[in-house]
Scaffold this motif. Sequence first.
Motif, PDB file in Angstrom:
ATOM      1  N   VAL A 280       0.867  -1.183   0.000  1.00  0.00           N
ATOM      2  CA  VAL A 280       0.000   0.000   0.000  1.00  0.00           C
ATOM      3  C   VAL A 280       0.898   1.226   0.000  1.00  0.00           C
ATOM      4  O   VAL A 280       2.004   1.207   0.566  1.00  0.00           O
ATOM      5  CB  VAL A 280      -0.947   0.019   1.221  1.00  0.00           C
ATOM      6  CG1 VAL A 280      -1.867  -1.184   1.220  1.00  0.00           C
ATOM      7  CG2 VAL A 280      -0.159   0.076   2.518  1.00  0.00           C
ATOM      8  N   PRO A 281       0.481   2.311  -0.640  1.00  0.00           N
ATOM      9  CA  PRO A 281       1.323   3.516  -0.719  1.00  0.00           C
ATOM     10  C   PRO A 281       1.522   4.155   0.648  1.00  0.00           C
ATOM     11  O   PRO A 281       0.700   4.004   1.558  1.00  0.00           O
ATOM     12  CB  PRO A 281       0.541   4.431  -1.660  1.00  0.00           C
ATOM     13  CG  PRO A 281      -0.859   3.921  -1.628  1.00  0.00           C
ATOM     14  CD  PRO A 281      -0.781   2.454  -1.384  1.00  0.00           C
ATOM     15  N   ASP A 282       2.621   4.888   0.788  1.00  0.00           N
ATOM     16  CA  ASP A 282       2.964   5.533   2.054  1.00  0.00           C
ATOM     17  C   ASP A 282       1.876   6.497   2.516  1.00  0.00           C
ATOM     18  O   ASP A 282       1.666   6.670   3.726  1.00  0.00           O
ATOM     19  CB  ASP A 282       4.295   6.287   1.920  1.00  0.00           C
ATOM     20  CG  ASP A 282       5.480   5.346   1.777  1.00  0.00           C
ATOM     21  OD1 ASP A 282       5.324   4.155   2.129  1.00  0.00           O
ATOM     22  OD2 ASP A 282       6.546   5.788   1.329  1.00  0.00           O
ATOM     23  N   GLU A 283       1.199   7.133   1.555  1.00  0.00           N
ATOM     24  CA  GLU A 283       0.159   8.086   1.948  1.00  0.00           C
ATOM     25  C   GLU A 283      -1.048   7.403   2.594  1.00  0.00           C
ATOM     26  O   GLU A 283      -1.909   8.082   3.177  1.00  0.00           O
ATOM     27  CB  GLU A 283      -0.296   8.926   0.747  1.00  0.00           C
ATOM     28  CG  GLU A 283      -0.804   8.128  -0.436  1.00  0.00           C
ATOM     29  CD  GLU A 283       0.302   7.888  -1.464  1.00  0.00           C
ATOM     30  OE1 GLU A 283      -0.053   7.764  -2.655  1.00  0.00           O
ATOM     31  OE2 GLU A 283       1.489   7.819  -1.083  1.00  0.00           O
ATOM     32  N   ASP A 284      -1.116   6.087   2.478  1.00  0.00           N
ATOM     33  CA  ASP A 284      -2.201   5.342   3.122  1.00  0.00           C
ATOM     34  C   ASP A 284      -1.758   4.731   4.447  1.00  0.00           C
ATOM     35  O   ASP A 284      -2.384   3.802   4.963  1.00  0.00           O
ATOM     36  CB  ASP A 284      -2.716   4.240   2.189  1.00  0.00           C
ATOM     37  CG  ASP A 284      -3.479   4.806   1.010  1.00  0.00           C
ATOM     38  OD1 ASP A 284      -3.933   5.963   1.100  1.00  0.00           O
ATOM     39  OD2 ASP A 284      -3.609   4.100  -0.020  1.00  0.00           O
ATOM     40  N   ARG A 285      -0.668   5.264   4.997  1.00  0.00           N
ATOM     41  CA  ARG A 285      -0.187   4.842   6.313  1.00  0.00           C
ATOM     42  C   ARG A 285      -0.019   6.071   7.208  1.00  0.00           C
ATOM     43  O   ARG A 285       0.175   7.183   6.724  1.00  0.00           O
ATOM     44  CB  ARG A 285       1.161   4.124   6.206  1.00  0.00           C
ATOM     45  CG  ARG A 285       1.133   2.832   5.398  1.00  0.00           C
ATOM     46  CD  ARG A 285       2.537   2.218   5.350  1.00  0.00           C
ATOM     47  NE  ARG A 285       2.583   1.001   4.551  1.00  0.00           N
ATOM     48  CZ  ARG A 285       2.306  -0.214   5.015  1.00  0.00           C
ATOM     49  NH1 ARG A 285       1.976  -0.369   6.281  1.00  0.00           N
ATOM     50  NH2 ARG A 285       2.377  -1.274   4.232  1.00  0.00           N
ATOM     51  N   ASP A 286      -0.077   5.850   8.532  1.00  0.00           N
ATOM     52  CA  ASP A 286       0.227   6.951   9.435  1.00  0.00           C
ATOM     53  C   ASP A 286       1.728   6.951   9.724  1.00  0.00           C
ATOM     54  O   ASP A 286       2.480   6.167   9.156  1.00  0.00           O
ATOM     55  CB  ASP A 286      -0.613   6.863  10.720  1.00  0.00           C
ATOM     56  CG  ASP A 286      -0.187   5.719  11.639  1.00  0.00           C
ATOM     57  OD1 ASP A 286       0.712   4.925  11.270  1.00  0.00           O
ATOM     58  OD2 ASP A 286      -0.751   5.610  12.747  1.00  0.00           O
ATOM     59  N   ARG A 287       2.186   7.826  10.585  1.00  0.00           N
ATOM     60  CA  ARG A 287       3.626   7.969  10.818  1.00  0.00           C
ATOM     61  C   ARG A 287       4.238   6.754  11.499  1.00  0.00           C
ATOM     62  O   ARG A 287       5.459   6.598  11.522  1.00  0.00           O
ATOM     63  CB  ARG A 287       3.898   9.229  11.648  1.00  0.00           C
ATOM     64  CG  ARG A 287       3.278   9.228  13.040  1.00  0.00           C
ATOM     65  CD  ARG A 287       3.427  10.585  13.705  1.00  0.00           C
ATOM     66  NE  ARG A 287       2.863  10.634  15.049  1.00  0.00           N
ATOM     67  CZ  ARG A 287       3.529  10.330  16.147  1.00  0.00           C
ATOM     68  NH1 ARG A 287       4.805   9.979  16.067  1.00  0.00           N
ATOM     69  NH2 ARG A 287       2.944  10.395  17.322  1.00  0.00           N
ATOM     70  N   ARG A 290       1.104   2.265  10.434  1.00  0.00           N
ATOM     71  CA  ARG A 290      -0.196   1.589  10.482  1.00  0.00           C
ATOM     72  C   ARG A 290      -1.034   1.963   9.262  1.00  0.00           C
ATOM     73  O   ARG A 290      -0.818   2.995   8.636  1.00  0.00           O
ATOM     74  CB  ARG A 290      -0.953   1.967  11.763  1.00  0.00           C
ATOM     75  CG  ARG A 290      -0.270   1.546  13.034  1.00  0.00           C
ATOM     76  CD  ARG A 290      -1.096   1.935  14.249  1.00  0.00           C
ATOM     77  NE  ARG A 290      -1.342   3.377  14.282  1.00  0.00           N
ATOM     78  CZ  ARG A 290      -2.161   3.969  15.145  1.00  0.00           C
ATOM     79  NH1 ARG A 290      -2.866   3.247  16.008  1.00  0.00           N
ATOM     80  NH2 ARG A 290      -2.317   5.286  15.124  1.00  0.00           N
ATOM     81  N   LEU A 291      -2.014   1.135   8.955  1.00  0.00           N
ATOM     82  CA  LEU A 291      -2.875   1.381   7.802  1.00  0.00           C
ATOM     83  C   LEU A 291      -3.879   2.491   8.104  1.00  0.00           C
ATOM     84  O   LEU A 291      -4.568   2.453   9.129  1.00  0.00           O
ATOM     85  CB  LEU A 291      -3.633   0.102   7.429  1.00  0.00           C
ATOM     86  CG  LEU A 291      -2.767  -1.110   7.063  1.00  0.00           C
ATOM     87  CD1 LEU A 291      -3.632  -2.355   6.971  1.00  0.00           C
ATOM     88  CD2 LEU A 291      -2.035  -0.861   5.754  1.00  0.00           C
ATOM     89  N   GLN A 292      -3.934   3.471   7.199  1.00  0.00           N
ATOM     90  CA  GLN A 292      -4.964   4.498   7.310  1.00  0.00           C
ATOM     91  C   GLN A 292      -6.241   3.945   6.674  1.00  0.00           C
ATOM     92  O   GLN A 292      -6.258   3.635   5.484  1.00  0.00           O
ATOM     93  CB  GLN A 292      -4.525   5.762   6.565  1.00  0.00           C
ATOM     94  CG  GLN A 292      -3.416   6.527   7.253  1.00  0.00           C
ATOM     95  CD  GLN A 292      -3.944   7.532   8.284  1.00  0.00           C
ATOM     96  OE1 GLN A 292      -5.088   7.424   8.729  1.00  0.00           O
ATOM     97  NE2 GLN A 292      -3.110   8.468   8.672  1.00  0.00           N
ATOM     98  N   VAL A 293      -7.284   3.794   7.476  1.00  0.00           N
ATOM     99  CA  VAL A 293      -8.532   3.245   6.948  1.00  0.00           C
ATOM    100  C   VAL A 293      -9.599   4.333   6.916  1.00  0.00           C
ATOM    101  O   VAL A 293      -9.541   5.317   7.658  1.00  0.00           O
ATOM    102  CB  VAL A 293      -9.024   2.052   7.788  1.00  0.00           C
ATOM    103  CG1 VAL A 293      -8.074   0.875   7.648  1.00  0.00           C
ATOM    104  CG2 VAL A 293      -9.189   2.432   9.259  1.00  0.00           C
ATOM    105  N   SER A 294     -10.565   4.155   6.044  1.00  0.00           N
ATOM    106  CA  SER A 294     -11.662   5.112   5.898  1.00  0.00           C
ATOM    107  C   SER A 294     -12.560   5.058   7.133  1.00  0.00           C
ATOM    108  O   SER A 294     -12.426   4.163   7.978  1.00  0.00           O
ATOM    109  CB  SER A 294     -12.472   4.758   4.655  1.00  0.00           C
ATOM    110  OG  SER A 294     -13.163   3.535   4.870  1.00  0.00           O
ATOM    111  N   PRO A 295     -13.499   5.989   7.265  1.00  0.00           N
ATOM    112  CA  PRO A 295     -14.436   5.933   8.397  1.00  0.00           C
ATOM    113  C   PRO A 295     -15.212   4.617   8.478  1.00  0.00           C
ATOM    114  O   PRO A 295     -15.674   4.234   9.560  1.00  0.00           O
ATOM    115  CB  PRO A 295     -15.372   7.115   8.132  1.00  0.00           C
ATOM    116  CG  PRO A 295     -14.516   8.089   7.389  1.00  0.00           C
ATOM    117  CD  PRO A 295     -13.658   7.247   6.488  1.00  0.00           C
TER     118      PRO A 295
END
Length: 456
Positions: A280-287, A290-295
């Motif tokens: 998954v691209p870096d922009e879809d992770r936090d610092r 972890r995976l950034q997921v939608s609401p």
Amino acid sequence: MSNPTYQTLILGGGFTGLFTALHLAHTHYPRTVILIDQEDRFCFKPLLYEYCSGEMETQQVVPRFEELLDGSGVIFVQDTVQSIDLRQREVQLTSGTSYNYSNLVLALGSVTGYFGVEGAQENSLPLRSREDAIAIDKQLRDCLRQARQTADLEQRRRLLTTAVIGAGPSGVEMAGTLADLLPRWYEALGGNPQEVRVVLLNHGQEILQGDINNALREVAEQELRKRVVPVEFLMEAEATAIRHDAVEYQRHNQQQTLPASTVIWTTGTNTHPLIKALAVPDEDRDRHGRLQVSPTLQLPNFPEVFAGGDCAAQQGANLPPTAQVAYQQGAAIADNLKAMALGYELQPAVVNLRGTLLKLGLDNSAANIFNSFEVTGEVGHLIRQGTYLELLPTPIHNLKITTEWLKDEIFRKHLDTADGSKTAVRAMEVVGGVVVGAIVAKKLINALSDQGKSAS
């Protein structure tokens, strides 16, 4: 290779994964559900301190998945995930088995983070599993026995010193438990309990700094100093190396050493390696990676994949890694999986924090209820126990364990006494505390359930 049609895989049997599976079973989800975990037992992590101290039994804290999933229709597979291919929708296990899926739930949690501290992984003990609790128990008992047999004062002091690294909730709960437990164990061996030392070492200036439990900081400090042996606070101390018999740390620009035969590591976590390895691209992770997921708890580029718990960061929400969060996320994921299967609109996951619970010693806890009022001491302990027992994964297991706990609290601890004149009074006090604990716990769980229903 199994047929992927209408098949949902859940990776990880922690709170998020197990609660997702059970919610799906209870709502008659129309697809096959397979839960995969490398262990054969679910670990109720908030109660590991009770397991470590002997306050609760194995079947209460680490029940088998087969027992919890019996009759649910969920298929349990004990195996280790080797790789996850999001594009091919394939999960490979170390046994050589592979599964394709129509939907995937990532609930792999986190792993212990040692942050490059020399010797930390080799010479300290974490507390994240049943095996960790057993290892800590063995280490501590061995040290106490050796201390009882040595005449060397310096060596005995080292053997009787336990250093807890990190003053977040895990470190605070561990320190409080050991400061009550170890003196009793040592006295039973014929030793002087006041020789036991429990030292809480922390990089920050205060305990529970920046944590959801920060509101309980003052009461926690007070209670930790009231234990059988007072917990010693070593703040603004950065651990630089963990040796087999000492902690090296830097404090106020000076390098110092704390002799200690037991070091327990509670200071932080890292993102799970399988989550780090996902394409998954870096922009879809936090610092933290972890995976950034939608609401709705979906991966942005893979809507068939959901994630929750410690391995995910929900957009627009800064959520702590607690059981109540995992409980609600598991329900939300299950509701959205069913909605997806039936062609309904998915709903945002609404997680509502209803207070915090903190163990501060044997039979002693602090409960911050709805962020409105605090309850401490034994009633706080009963509220904490009652709340967590209400969260046990299945009604049958819940009823069984709650009955055992009530029997233990009322009859074994308080009715089996030599002082018959105080028995009835004490029993009534405990029954009253249990009732208070049960009522508050029930209100907490009902609030969580109502919140989950309103979001679905």
